[in-house]
Design a protein around this motif. Structure first.
Motif, short mmCIF file in Angstrom:
data_model
loop_
_atom_site.label_atom_id
_atom_site.label_comp_id
_atom_site.label_asym_id
_atom_site.label_seq_id
_atom_site.Cartn_x
_atom_site.Cartn_y
_atom_site.Cartn_z
N UNK A 143 -3.55 -0.24 -0.80
CA UNK A 143 -2.21 0.28 -1.07
C UNK A 143 -1.24 -0.89 -0.87
N UNK A 144 -0.65 -1.34 -1.96
CA UNK A 144 0.12 -2.58 -1.93
C UNK A 144 1.63 -2.32 -1.90
N UNK A 161 -4.55 10.08 -2.87
CA UNK A 161 -5.56 9.03 -2.80
C UNK A 161 -5.97 8.77 -1.36
N UNK A 162 -4.98 8.65 -0.49
CA UNK A 162 -5.24 8.36 0.92
C UNK A 162 -6.01 9.49 1.58
N UNK A 163 -5.59 10.73 1.34
CA UNK A 163 -6.29 11.88 1.94
C UNK A 163 -7.74 11.95 1.47
N UNK A 164 -7.97 11.72 0.18
CA UNK A 164 -9.33 11.75 -0.34
C UNK A 164 -10.18 10.63 0.24
N UNK A 168 2.89 -1.06 -5.44
CA UNK A 168 4.10 -1.61 -6.06
C UNK A 168 3.99 -3.13 -6.07
N UNK A 169 4.37 -3.77 -6.92
CA UNK A 169 5.14 -3.76 -8.12
C UNK A 169 4.20 -4.10 -9.26
N UNK A 170 4.14 -3.23 -10.23
CA UNK A 170 3.18 -3.29 -11.33
C UNK A 170 2.98 -4.68 -11.89
N UNK A 197 -9.18 1.95 4.13
CA UNK A 197 -7.91 1.80 3.42
C UNK A 197 -7.22 0.57 4.00
N UNK A 198 -6.78 -0.29 3.11
CA UNK A 198 -6.06 -1.49 3.50
C UNK A 198 -4.64 -1.36 2.98
#
Length: 175
Positions: A8-9, A35-38, A110-112, A46-47
């Protein structure tokens, strides 16, 4: 999904300032939460990647710099600090991934057109099997392109470096 981690950026308070928030901010946060919950339900690492920059008003320990509270980062979660768009450059990310035997990366945040793009390309060049969560990254409009256009463009272009899947596809694969 064996030997997989979720990245997760740059989901930091600065990116959600009233009147200057990223495109579809509420939907982005909702998809990230799913996503995080799954991932956590399957004990997937998770990083959280956190950008620091004086020029972008992301000084370390400032309110803007902090990870968004909607992420519910827990004390056991790993947070990696970076100062460039590449989540691997001069960070401990690659070392942590190798230590955990991670071969597959799911990328969101973020950021694409900057940090997401650069990290997808870098992960690919380092030999990771990479998946871009196509509806869980965002950016801002520019004078040249709308955010929605940049996201669509990158979902298409980054297929050279990453498979694209939706949040729901990821969640379904973990069931």
């Amino acid at each position: 999904m064996q030997a997989t981690a979720l990245l997760i950026i740059d989901v930091q308070n600065r990116m959600f300032q009233r009147g200057a928030s990223v495109y579809h901010d509420a939907k982005l946060l909702y998809n990230l939460k799913k996503l995080i919950a799954s991932a956590k339900s399957k004990h997937m690492p998770i990083f959280y990647i956190q950008h620091e920059s004086k020029g972008l008003d992301l000084q370390r320990h400032s309110e803007n710099w902090k990870l968004h509270p909607f992420l519910s980062v827990e004390k056991d979660d790993l947070v990696i600090q970076k100062t460039t768009p590449d989540s691997f450059y001069e960070t401990t990310l690659e070392e942590h991934l190798h230590n955990k035997g991670i071969q597959n990366l799911l990328i969101a945040g973020i950021q694409t057109e900057v940090c997401i793009d650069t990290t997808c390309r870098s992960a690919h060049s380092k030999g990771f099997s990479t998946h871009l969560i196509e509806d869980a990254h965002s950016t801002w409009d520019t004078p040249i392109l709308k955010a929605s256009q940049m996201i669509q463009h990158h979902n298409y272009t980054l297929q050279w470096f990453a498979n694209t899947i939706s949040t729901d596809q990821f969640v379904d694969r973990l069931r």
